[in-house]
Design an enzyme around this catalytic site. Sequence first.
Site, PDB file in Angstrom:
ATOM      1  N   ALA A 135       0.828  -1.202   0.000  1.00 54.28           N
ATOM      2  CA  ALA A 135       0.000   0.000   0.000  1.00 54.28           C
ATOM      3  C   ALA A 135       0.862   1.251   0.000  1.00 54.28           C
ATOM      4  O   ALA A 135       1.695   1.440   0.888  1.00 54.28           O
ATOM      5  CB  ALA A 135      -0.940   0.002   1.212  1.00 54.28           C
ATOM      6  N   ASP A 136       0.653   2.089  -0.989  1.00 53.04           N
ATOM      7  CA  ASP A 136       1.339   3.371  -1.043  1.00 53.04           C
ATOM      8  C   ASP A 136       0.866   4.211   0.144  1.00 53.04           C
ATOM      9  O   ASP A 136      -0.338   4.272   0.417  1.00 53.04           O
ATOM     10  CB  ASP A 136       0.989   4.066  -2.362  1.00 53.04           C
ATOM     11  CG  ASP A 136       1.860   5.266  -2.638  1.00 53.04           C
ATOM     12  OD1 ASP A 136       3.090   5.109  -2.612  1.00 53.04           O
ATOM     13  OD2 ASP A 136       1.311   6.346  -2.885  1.00 53.04           O
TER      14      ASP A 136
END
Length: 843
Positions: free
Chosen positions: A331-332
């Site tokens: 997840a960014d």
Amino acid sequence: MEAHVVQPEDPESKPGSKPVANDNLQTRPLAEVEKELGSSPEGLTEAEAQKRLIQYGPNEIAEKKTNELLKFLSYFWGPIPWMIEAAVILSAAAQHWPDFGIILLLLLANAAVGFWEEHQAGNAVAALKATLAIKARVKRDGKWVNPAARDLVPGDSIRLRLGDIVPADARLLDGDEISVDQSALTGESLPATRKSGDAVFSGSIVRRGEIGALVYATGAKTYFGKTAELVETAVTVSHFQKAVLKIGNYLIVLALILVAVIVGLGIYRGEPILTLLQFSLVLTVAAIPVAMPTVLSVTMAVGARLLAKKQAIVSKLVAIEELAGVDVLCADKTGTLTQNKLTLGDPFCLDATTAGDLILAGALASEAANNDTIDLAVIGGLKDKEALKPYQITHFTPFDPVHKRTEATVKGADGKTFKVTKGAPQVILALSANAATVKSAVDKAVDGFAARGFRALGVARAKGDGEWLFLGVLPLFDPPRDDAKSTVATAAQMGVKIKMVTGDALAIAREMAKTLGMGSNILDANTLGDSKSEETAATAKTIEDADGFAQVFPEHKFHIVDVLQKHGHIVGMTGDGVNDAPALKKADCGIAVSGATDAARAAAAIVLLTPGLSVIIDAIKESRRIFQRMNSYAIYRIAETLRVLLFMTLAIVVFNFYPLTAIMIVMLALLNDGAILSIAYDNVIYRKKPEAWDMRTVLGVSTVLGVIGVISAFGLFYLGERVFHLDRAHIQTLMYLKLSVAGHLTIFLTRTRGPFWSIRPAPILLLAVFGTQAVATLIAVYGLFMTPLGWGWALFVWGYALVWFLVNDRVKLLAYRFFDPAKAAAAPKDRPLPQSGTAARLA
């Protein structure tokens, strides 16, 4: 205003961490760059620009176009299409034109569905290219002109102003410094300050200032262009496609063996070639799961509509099956786990100052009109939005890299004048008369904020022209989304490990991971290799064990996904920027979050329309339900294919009798596979663990059910011929009805791992199954395309099929215990879960 903030070390200050498109021209002295490019701040002549355009090519990303006709024809190539095509050829050779027409129609339908879904999926490179479709201010022949950005060439002198998208990689010429937003390229939360001589990258946005620049790289040679090339190199084959191929191969091998046996036996018996050809046709049709690709695609398409209602748009259908198996989600951080909005934290105040007074002083030393990220964050920290109204700013000095602070002269409501300033804490301390007494406390506070990943601002105030007094320190941070922590926890419960991936500094990433309960094992991405290097086993293990990665650039993200995939993980990747596009496409399931760039959306398989990650949890649950439906159908289809294939082969070998005609085989496929589409709406249970195609269990259980079906079919054949002495024509009708009824009832066995009653089937499935079998019964009773059977024998077949259905259910449970004992033990404890969308209404 970045430089007046104390923050963790800039990733670009470390060797090897800076995004590099052209090391040579990016880092050499500007005078040397001008000489090598044969240019100057005065730019090029139009004639020279045209020459260079031919030499370097347009400033755009080369798009590899696929011929649409060839793409469509590719859907006729593969194991299952080959089998269907073989049946078409055999039908024509035997002059069975009804069979020929029906099978050819199914073949074309499968290809059309696949082609259309792929056509709808979009093209990531095209979206990246579209981002470059902008105008540029270029000096040609001593005059400023505005050609399309695609016409830029190395050596062009361009002008960058507030709000401009940088059209190519360039070196800044003389002028005031500018602020550049590189978040779409590097994931950095704050705009970066760039001064004369520095490089700016294509695709970044000018947030403050105006300056000239000299283009040194265009098109695919830019940092942006290399990102596009990474997208093009990311090619994956879905696990769904692999599973379909395995099933097809399994049935092909079996069919070839049985055809070889029968043909050899037929030649030995001296049977006519046309008879053998006819049998080969029937056997080939029986062996083909003709509608399997279509049924599975429709099941995923129905699931995609359900996900759309949850604000998750599926652009590539196979992503649904991939999402069900995801066990690692990268997840960014910026804009995904966090709000991508600088926020004021709890300030450090010296004894005589309240938090409200400190924030007010900092806000007075800010200018909202500058649209500066830090100024807006400080002003946004005011609890009373009207607090600034009584004050009049008589003079404001903006931030500059020499003084590293802002300053404002303010006239209060009482008419008295005072000054406020904010900036780097060490600079503000140097101004302050009380520095000696507060320095140790301030240093401790700043160090504490830095350790937690906060950026720090010092604030001071002076009466009139009096001495400055240090008031305190303001911390700034990008807060997590409200639902981020619960999303991380829920994902863990479902067997999905979320790993943070961010371009921010290590301390910021570690603090955010700790806040969200993700763990504190955050790796510096600069210690990793890139997509062109092979990690050692030890390094790969550290990547697997890490809770997240900091100071990450696109090549790192791509590499992280690649390493995890090579070590057996099904990897999901979320992101929103151009920098995320390569990893989004490389991942098994790329997810573009709300507000993502066009490049990220096109590269992703799923696009979220609402902020945050909570919708991903809903999408995972729904995808696992969809996977269960596809798995149930696959077992059913293989079992039925084996049942018909083995029964016909043995009947011909042992009794020299064709138990079904070709038209009966086609009718079986049309009625059963047509109705089975309703399985897309069935009630199912999603599991708390990632799903994966277990071909051992799928093929094992389906083979057992197929073999038991053959035994029951021969039992009825024996009763019809030896006990009731029916003629062969009536036996054919009897066997047709038995295979149709018993075959379709098999779906109620394969849809559950426990007893058939453990999960209530959806009404639409019950209606479809019993509706089509009512039609099959009428066909057999009244003799459409076959000898009439009558109601008495039809009811006898139904009773016989139901008895064997109960026997098969017990056999199925034993098969699961043998092939998959762990899941079989858990199956009876499962309970149906609430459905949503269409499934809920139909249930």
